[in-house]
Design a protein around this motif. Structure first.
Motif, short mmCIF file in Angstrom:
data_model
loop_
_atom_site.label_atom_id
_atom_site.label_comp_id
_atom_site.label_asym_id
_atom_site.label_seq_id
_atom_site.Cartn_x
_atom_site.Cartn_y
_atom_site.Cartn_z
N LEU A 69 -4.81 -7.93 3.36
CA LEU A 69 -3.41 -8.89 2.79
C LEU A 69 -3.07 -9.33 1.56
N ALA A 70 -3.44 -9.05 0.69
CA ALA A 70 -2.43 -8.87 -1.04
C ALA A 70 -1.77 -7.78 -0.49
N ILE A 71 -1.82 -6.75 -0.05
CA ILE A 71 -1.11 -5.58 -0.48
C ILE A 71 -0.22 -5.60 0.85
N PHE A 72 -0.52 -6.87 2.09
CA PHE A 72 0.28 -6.90 3.76
C PHE A 72 1.72 -7.47 2.22
N ARG A 73 1.28 -9.24 2.01
CA ARG A 73 1.70 -9.59 1.39
C ARG A 73 3.45 -8.61 -0.11
N GLU A 74 2.87 -8.11 -0.67
CA GLU A 74 3.38 -6.45 -1.06
C GLU A 74 4.21 -6.25 -0.56
N VAL A 97 -7.19 1.12 8.42
CA VAL A 97 -6.16 1.19 7.50
C VAL A 97 -4.74 0.28 8.29
N SER A 98 -4.15 1.73 9.16
CA SER A 98 -2.75 1.66 9.31
C SER A 98 -2.84 0.83 10.47
N ASN A 99 -4.02 0.55 11.35
CA ASN A 99 -3.91 -0.71 13.03
C ASN A 99 -3.59 -1.15 11.61
N PHE A 100 -4.41 -1.95 10.62
CA PHE A 100 -4.49 -2.95 10.47
C PHE A 100 -3.00 -3.35 9.93
N PHE A 101 -2.38 -2.49 9.42
CA PHE A 101 -0.62 -2.74 8.81
C PHE A 101 0.23 -3.24 9.86
#
Length: 138
Positions: A69-74, A97-101
């Motif tokens: 989530l922290a990486i996604f916010r950035e 990881v790809s599916n998460f994003f």
């Protein structure tokens, strides 16, 4: 009855003269038999593939979830190289990881649309949401 046989023969001859393939009963039966055999083989292979145990659902650990989530916010769209690094660091598969994003981007757009604000990409899909924002600021 005799006329119907002669009619069939003349129809078959005219079809052949136009270059159309005529399926005679024996070849039609052979084609149908092959199709049925192929369908049975496909069903059998499907059954064999589905015989294995069902995969359990992956639940992210607290650390994995907070990090993702922290990486996604950035960065909503990390590069493939960054995704590989993330997957190695967190002990996840690259596809996970790809599916998460991908799912996070989808959910992010849905949250914007539900709250009545335009999304960061500008595709909220609702003209009401943009007018609601302009009315509240005026």
């Amino acid at each position: 009855m005799q006329s119907s046989k002669s009619e069939k023969k003349s129809i078959m001859k005219s079809m052949e003269s136009f270059g159309l393939d005529v399926l005679y009963p024996s070849s039609l039966q052979q084609l149908t038999g092959n199709t049925i055999l192929q369908e049975k083989e496909q069903e059998q292979s499907k059954l064999e593939r589905n015989q294995g145990p069902k995969r359990t659902r992956l639940v992210f650990t607290d650390l994995q979830r907070r990090t993702l989530l922290a990486i996604f916010r950035e960065n909503h769209r990390p590069t493939k190289e960054l995704q590989i690094t993330i997957s190695q660091q967190l002990g996840l598969e690259l596809t996970t990881v790809s599916n998460f994003f991908m799912n996070a981007r989808r959910r992010n757009v849905n949250k914007w649309a539900e709250e009545g604000r335009p999304s960061s990409t500008g595709s909220s899909g609702s003209s009401v949401s943009s007018s609601a924002v302009s009315c509240s600021t005026a």
